[in-house]
Scaffold this motif. Structure first.
Motif, PDB file in Angstrom:
ATOM      1  N   GLY A   1      53.171  32.578  24.375  1.00  0.00           N
ATOM      2  CA  GLY A   1      52.234  31.591  24.880  1.00  0.00           C
ATOM      3  C   GLY A   1      50.904  32.215  25.258  1.00  0.00           C
ATOM      4  N   PRO A   2      49.868  31.433  25.213  1.00  0.00           N
ATOM      5  CA  PRO A   2      48.529  31.958  25.449  1.00  0.00           C
ATOM      6  C   PRO A   2      48.095  31.991  26.913  1.00  0.00           C
ATOM      7  N   SER A   3      48.966  31.623  27.839  1.00  0.00           N
ATOM      8  CA  SER A   3      48.507  31.452  29.211  1.00  0.00           C
ATOM      9  C   SER A   3      48.878  32.596  30.161  1.00  0.00           C
ATOM     10  N   ALA A   4      49.523  33.651  29.685  1.00  0.00           N
ATOM     11  CA  ALA A   4      49.867  34.784  30.546  1.00  0.00           C
ATOM     12  C   ALA A   4      48.586  35.489  30.980  1.00  0.00           C
ATOM     13  N   TYR A   5      48.636  36.114  32.161  1.00  0.00           N
ATOM     14  CA  TYR A   5      47.464  36.842  32.638  1.00  0.00           C
ATOM     15  C   TYR A   5      47.841  37.918  33.651  1.00  0.00           C
ATOM     16  N   VAL A   6      46.943  38.884  33.792  1.00  0.00           N
ATOM     17  CA  VAL A   6      47.049  39.936  34.805  1.00  0.00           C
ATOM     18  C   VAL A   6      45.915  39.711  35.782  1.00  0.00           C
ATOM     19  N   ARG A   7      46.188  39.929  37.061  1.00  0.00           N
ATOM     20  CA  ARG A   7      45.132  39.881  38.062  1.00  0.00           C
ATOM     21  C   ARG A   7      45.414  40.947  39.109  1.00  0.00           C
ATOM     22  N   VAL A   8      44.363  41.333  39.820  1.00  0.00           N
ATOM     23  CA  VAL A   8      44.526  42.250  40.938  1.00  0.00           C
ATOM     24  C   VAL A   8      44.381  41.417  42.201  1.00  0.00           C
ATOM     25  N   ALA A   9      45.463  41.354  42.980  1.00  0.00           N
ATOM     26  CA  ALA A   9      45.452  40.583  44.224  1.00  0.00           C
ATOM     27  C   ALA A   9      44.558  41.274  45.255  1.00  0.00           C
ATOM     28  N   LYS A  10      44.176  40.557  46.293  1.00  0.00           N
ATOM     29  CA  LYS A  10      43.343  41.123  47.357  1.00  0.00           C
ATOM     30  C   LYS A  10      43.975  42.364  47.968  1.00  0.00           C
ATOM     31  N   SER A  11      45.299  42.439  47.954  1.00  0.00           N
ATOM     32  CA  SER A  11      46.026  43.580  48.518  1.00  0.00           C
ATOM     33  C   SER A  11      45.934  44.828  47.642  1.00  0.00           C
TER      34      SER A  11
ATOM     35  N   ASP B   1      47.562  44.873  44.689  1.00  0.00           N
ATOM     36  CA  ASP B   1      48.743  44.796  43.829  1.00  0.00           C
ATOM     37  C   ASP B   1      48.340  44.182  42.493  1.00  0.00           C
ATOM     38  N   VAL B   2      48.638  44.873  41.400  1.00  0.00           N
ATOM     39  CA  VAL B   2      48.362  44.360  40.059  1.00  0.00           C
ATOM     40  C   VAL B   2      49.538  43.473  39.674  1.00  0.00           C
ATOM     41  N   GLU B   3      49.255  42.216  39.334  1.00  0.00           N
ATOM     42  CA  GLU B   3      50.306  41.233  39.084  1.00  0.00           C
ATOM     43  C   GLU B   3      50.172  40.635  37.685  1.00  0.00           C
ATOM     44  N   PHE B   4      51.301  40.455  37.016  1.00  0.00           N
ATOM     45  CA  PHE B   4      51.351  39.851  35.689  1.00  0.00           C
ATOM     46  C   PHE B   4      52.114  38.541  35.798  1.00  0.00           C
ATOM     47  N   TYR B   5      51.441  37.434  35.459  1.00  0.00           N
ATOM     48  CA  TYR B   5      52.018  36.096  35.592  1.00  0.00           C
ATOM     49  C   TYR B   5      52.258  35.450  34.228  1.00  0.00           C
ATOM     50  N   GLN B   6      53.305  34.631  34.175  1.00  0.00           N
ATOM     51  CA  GLN B   6      53.637  33.889  32.959  1.00  0.00           C
ATOM     52  C   GLN B   6      52.552  32.862  32.652  1.00  0.00           C
ATOM     53  N   TYR B   7      52.064  32.178  33.659  1.00  0.00           N
ATOM     54  CA  TYR B   7      50.961  31.219  33.533  1.00  0.00           C
ATOM     55  C   TYR B   7      50.488  30.880  34.929  1.00  0.00           C
ATOM     56  N   SER B   8      49.350  30.214  35.040  1.00  0.00           N
ATOM     57  CA  SER B   8      48.799  29.856  36.346  1.00  0.00           C
ATOM     58  C   SER B   8      49.799  28.982  37.092  1.00  0.00           C
ATOM     59  N   GLY B   9      50.216  29.421  38.254  1.00  0.00           N
ATOM     60  CA  GLY B   9      51.226  28.698  39.023  1.00  0.00           C
ATOM     61  C   GLY B   9      52.640  29.036  38.600  1.00  0.00           C
ATOM     62  N   GLY B  10      52.779  29.857  37.556  1.00  0.00           N
ATOM     63  CA  GLY B  10      54.102  30.245  37.053  1.00  0.00           C
ATOM     64  C   GLY B  10      54.647  31.462  37.770  1.00  0.00           C
ATOM     65  N   ARG B  11      55.777  31.924  37.275  1.00  0.00           N
ATOM     66  CA  ARG B  11      56.422  33.045  37.948  1.00  0.00           C
ATOM     67  C   ARG B  11      55.740  34.373  37.640  1.00  0.00           C
ATOM     68  N   ARG B  12      55.825  35.266  38.626  1.00  0.00           N
ATOM     69  CA  ARG B  12      55.302  36.614  38.450  1.00  0.00           C
ATOM     70  C   ARG B  12      56.350  37.397  37.668  1.00  0.00           C
ATOM     71  N   LEU B  13      55.936  37.978  36.549  1.00  0.00           N
ATOM     72  CA  LEU B  13      56.850  38.715  35.691  1.00  0.00           C
ATOM     73  C   LEU B  13      56.943  40.195  36.079  1.00  0.00           C
ATOM     74  N   TRP B  14      55.849  40.762  36.588  1.00  0.00           N
ATOM     75  CA  TRP B  14      55.778  42.189  36.900  1.00  0.00           C
ATOM     76  C   TRP B  14      54.686  42.407  37.932  1.00  0.00           C
ATOM     77  N   HIS B  15      54.821  43.452  38.747  1.00  0.00           N
ATOM     78  CA  HIS B  15      53.727  43.859  39.630  1.00  0.00           C
ATOM     79  C   HIS B  15      53.822  45.353  39.908  1.00  0.00           C
ATOM     80  N   SER B  16      52.690  45.948  40.268  1.00  0.00           N
ATOM     81  CA  SER B  16      52.585  47.398  40.405  1.00  0.00           C
ATOM     82  C   SER B  16      53.070  47.935  41.748  1.00  0.00           C
ATOM     83  N   LYS B  17      53.231  47.091  42.739  1.00  0.00           N
ATOM     84  CA  LYS B  17      53.655  47.494  44.088  1.00  0.00           C
ATOM     85  C   LYS B  17      52.619  48.397  44.768  1.00  0.00           C
ATOM     86  N   THR B  18      51.348  48.196  44.446  1.00  0.00           N
ATOM     87  CA  THR B  18      50.269  49.003  45.029  1.00  0.00           C
ATOM     88  C   THR B  18      49.539  48.197  46.102  1.00  0.00           C
ATOM     89  N   THR B  19      50.268  47.740  47.087  1.00  0.00           N
ATOM     90  CA  THR B  19      49.697  46.849  48.096  1.00  0.00           C
ATOM     91  C   THR B  19      48.925  47.574  49.190  1.00  0.00           C
TER      92      THR B  19
END
Length: 160
Positions: free
Chosen positions: A91-101, A103-121
């Motif tokens: 699907g075309p809606s997956a994305y990576v973002r860096v949270a304010k903390s 932590d690098v987070e990989f999401y299935q889609y906006s509002g979807g489940r987090r698939l992976w994160h770096s634990k760098t909080t």
């Protein structure tokens, strides 16, 4: 995981020197160059099919969000998987973002489940950066808290 040091301590000075050396080796942009192509700024999204890149074309390091719920790094046309979903998700809606903390987070889609994160909080306000190092021929993915800390999330050694 990385530790945060007090600036006045001897270990802190050593950590600061190491962080600066790592940032220089990876070509990490200074705060004045926060929009560099090797950097995903804190709070920004990298969507499916998009990459951040660093280095000359002969040895360009890339971090990309794939179209099949995967995130990966490439270096000299070789690929290293950071995360790949099990099964046949696409699907075309997956994305990576860096949270304010930081932590690098990989999401299935906006509002979807987090698939992976770096634990760098521990790195509040950090950016995601990609770079390469020589000798050793490695692509490196890390978080950079300009002027404060740098932490490697993933090393991908590549040999021709």
């Amino acid at each position: 995981m990385a530790r945060i040091f007090e600036i006045g301590s001897r270990p802190a000075r050593k950590a600061a020197v190491f962080a600066a050396a790592a940032a220089i080796a990876l070509g990490v942009a200074s705060p004045a160059h926060a929009a560099a192509s090797n950097r995903l700024p804190n709070g920004s999204k990298l969507k499916a099919g998009q990459c951040i890149t660093d280095g000359p074309s002969s040895r360009k390091a890339k971090f990309c969000v794939g179209k099949y719920y995967n995130i990966y790094m490439t270096y000299k046309s070789l690929t290293c998987t950071v995360y790949a979903a099990n099964g046949h998700l696409s699907g075309p809606s997956a994305y990576v973002r860096v949270a304010k903390s930081g932590d690098v987070e990989f999401y299935q889609y906006s509002g979807g489940r987090r698939l992976w994160h770096s634990k760098t909080t521990e790195f509040k306000g950090a950016d995601l950066v990609i770079g390469s190092s020589r000798p050793g021929e490695q692509a490196k993915l890390g978080v950079d808290q300009p002027g404060k800390a740098f932490f490697i999330i993933k090393d991908c050694p590549f040999h021709d």
